[in-house]
Design a protein around this motif. Structure first.
Motif, PDB file in Angstrom:
ATOM      1  N   MET A  14       0.843  -1.212   0.000  1.00 50.08           N
ATOM      2  CA  MET A  14       0.000   0.000   0.000  1.00 50.08           C
ATOM      3  C   MET A  14       0.873   1.255   0.000  1.00 50.08           C
ATOM      4  N   LYS A  23      -3.405   0.675  -3.670  1.00 47.47           N
ATOM      5  CA  LYS A  23      -3.401  -0.643  -3.027  1.00 47.47           C
ATOM      6  C   LYS A  23      -2.384  -1.550  -3.705  1.00 47.47           C
ATOM      7  N   LYS A  24      -2.019  -2.598  -2.992  1.00 48.29           N
ATOM      8  CA  LYS A  24      -1.083  -3.584  -3.536  1.00 48.29           C
ATOM      9  C   LYS A  24      -1.681  -4.184  -4.820  1.00 48.29           C
ATOM     10  N   MET A  78       5.280   3.912   2.086  1.00 41.54           N
ATOM     11  CA  MET A  78       5.169   2.710   1.255  1.00 41.54           C
ATOM     12  C   MET A  78       5.208   1.506   2.184  1.00 41.54           C
ATOM     13  N   ASP A  79       4.203   0.669   2.115  1.00 42.59           N
ATOM     14  CA  ASP A  79       4.098  -0.507   2.989  1.00 42.59           C
ATOM     15  C   ASP A  79       4.338  -0.143   4.450  1.00 42.59           C
ATOM     16  N   GLY A  80       3.715   0.913   4.879  1.00 40.07           N
ATOM     17  CA  GLY A  80       3.773   1.292   6.290  1.00 40.07           C
ATOM     18  C   GLY A  80       5.016   2.065   6.696  1.00 40.07           C
ATOM     19  N   ASN A 138       7.868  -3.892  -6.279  1.00 37.77           N
ATOM     20  CA  ASN A 138       6.490  -3.786  -5.759  1.00 37.77           C
ATOM     21  C   ASN A 138       5.719  -2.748  -6.537  1.00 37.77           C
TER      22      ASN A 138
END
Ligand code: ATP
Length: 358
Positions: free
Chosen positions: A1, A25-26, A60-62, A159
């Motif tokens: 995410m 979203k991913k 990015m990714d938390g 990603n």
């Protein structure tokens, strides 16, 4: 995410992005669409880490990767990039282009030489270049070069794949072909994609979601079908496809266009901003022509353009030019004909779609 929060970007005194909010979203395929200079590339550069925001943050990714104070550089982010210009290295073969990121990308997995070679072959297979491994960029066509750029970007399994107008140097046929390639790669890699384009048909064709930008602001974020059938602003309505912004009055029972008190157009999910201004945005293909005197608004045909599958009419209705697209098998009209314009019956049946989209 990926979470872009309240991001602004200034170049000196000029604000290129105004408090932009965007969540990706991913695995999502996002097209960023807007006219030249609206800030598309600026947004992409911020996502890549080539520069930082003036205000706001990107996670990015938390993990926070950019604020006004600190920016994680591109080589420390797990991203791949494809540019309009291909940006290939003239002295490197096709296989070397794919091998390079496998050796140097932060996401690389150390493996044996044989594993490396087999990954190169696998990626070249994905983009249909298995037999071109030994060629150099000068020995490739434009489409093949763009495939090399794609292969290089996806090889280390990023990603996030960032693409800045990747097909604009290609001819129409090749663009269509490459769109399919990207859709295929998207399925196979599962990477999130942010694809910058100023071509609305490209955005409608390939993305899960379209971000429509105008003058440094996001006007609407929604799936292609919602952007096209339910635009939220006059800019979105007229930038993505053609649109007639019909004036009239919104009443409880629906919309009564000015000049035709007898017609009531049903609310097909028209955005509040249009209703507040007494407007019904209607696409050219949602309208139909009939001989003057029938129900509808009375007008006169000003231009007729034959398009093969459709006839495009420009009709003057009470001093305003309307665009109407009719199929070739519909009754034909000519310049100067007095006509009446009304909503197509099929559009009235679209209520069901409106209910689903609400
Ligand atoms: P295009 O489709 O033409 O590439 P874009 O939507 O990608 O346009 P950006 O490149 O993001 O637009 O530029 C947004 C605005 O910021 C433009 O008005 C541009 O002139 C300005 N701009 C971009 N880079 C700089 C810079 N380094 N210094 C000053 N102004 C800049």
């Amino acid at each position: 995410m990926i979470d872009v929060q309240d991001v602004s970007k200034k170049y000196g005194d000029f604000t290129a992005l105004h408090t932009v909010d965007l969540k990706i979203k991913k695995g999502e395929f996002i097209a960023v669409l807007g006219p030249s200079g609206c800030g598309k590339t600026t947004l992409l550069k911020l996502l890549a880490g080539f520069m930082g925001p003036t205000e706001g943050s990107i996670a990015m990714d938390g993990m926070q990767v950019a604020t006004a104070k600190k920016v994680v550089p591109p080589e420390k982010r797990n991203i791949g990039m494809v540019f309009q210009s291909f940006a290939l290295w003239p002295h490197m073969s096709v296989a070397d282009h794919v091998k390079f990121p496998l050796e140097y990308h932060p996401n690389r997995k150390k493996g044996s030489k044989a594993e490396l070679e087999s990954r190169v072959q696998e990626v070249l297979g994905l983009v249909g270049l298995e037999t071109f491994a030994k060629r150099y960029p000068s020995e490739l066509s434009g489409g093949q070069k763009q495939r090399v750029a794609l292969a290089r970007a996806i090889a280390p399994l990023p990603n996030l794949l960032l693409m800045d107008e990747p097909f604009s140097a290609l001819d129409v046929e090749l663009r269509m072909e490459m769109r399919k390639e990207i859709q295929k790669l998207h399925k196979e890699t599962g990477a999130s994609i942010v694809f910058v384009t100023h071509d609305q048909s490209e955005a409608l064709a390939i993305a899960d979601k379209i971000v429509v930008m105008n003058a440094g602001r996001i006007e609407q974020i929604a799936p292609p079908e919602v952007i096209y059938t339910r635009p939220e602003t006059p800019f979105v309505a007229s930038f993505v496809g053609k649109c007639n912004l019909v004036e009239g009055q919104w009443k409880k029972e629906g919309f009564v266009p000015d000049g035709d008190a007898k017609s009531v157009w049903p609310d097909l999910g028209v955005a509040r901003s249009f209703k507040a201004n007494g407007i019904f945005p209607v696409r050219p293909e949602q309208l139909q022509l009939a001989l003057a005197g029938n129900a509808g608004l009375q007008g006169q045909v000003s231009f007729v353009q034959y398009q093969g599958n459709e006839i495009h009419y420009t009709v003057e209705v009470d001093g305003t030019m309307w665009t109407v697209h009719e199929p070739v098998y519909a009754p034909r009209f000519h310049v100067g004909d007095a006509v009446s314009v009304s909503l197509k019956t099929a559009v009235l049946q679209e209520r069901e779609l409106a209910a689903v989209l609400k």
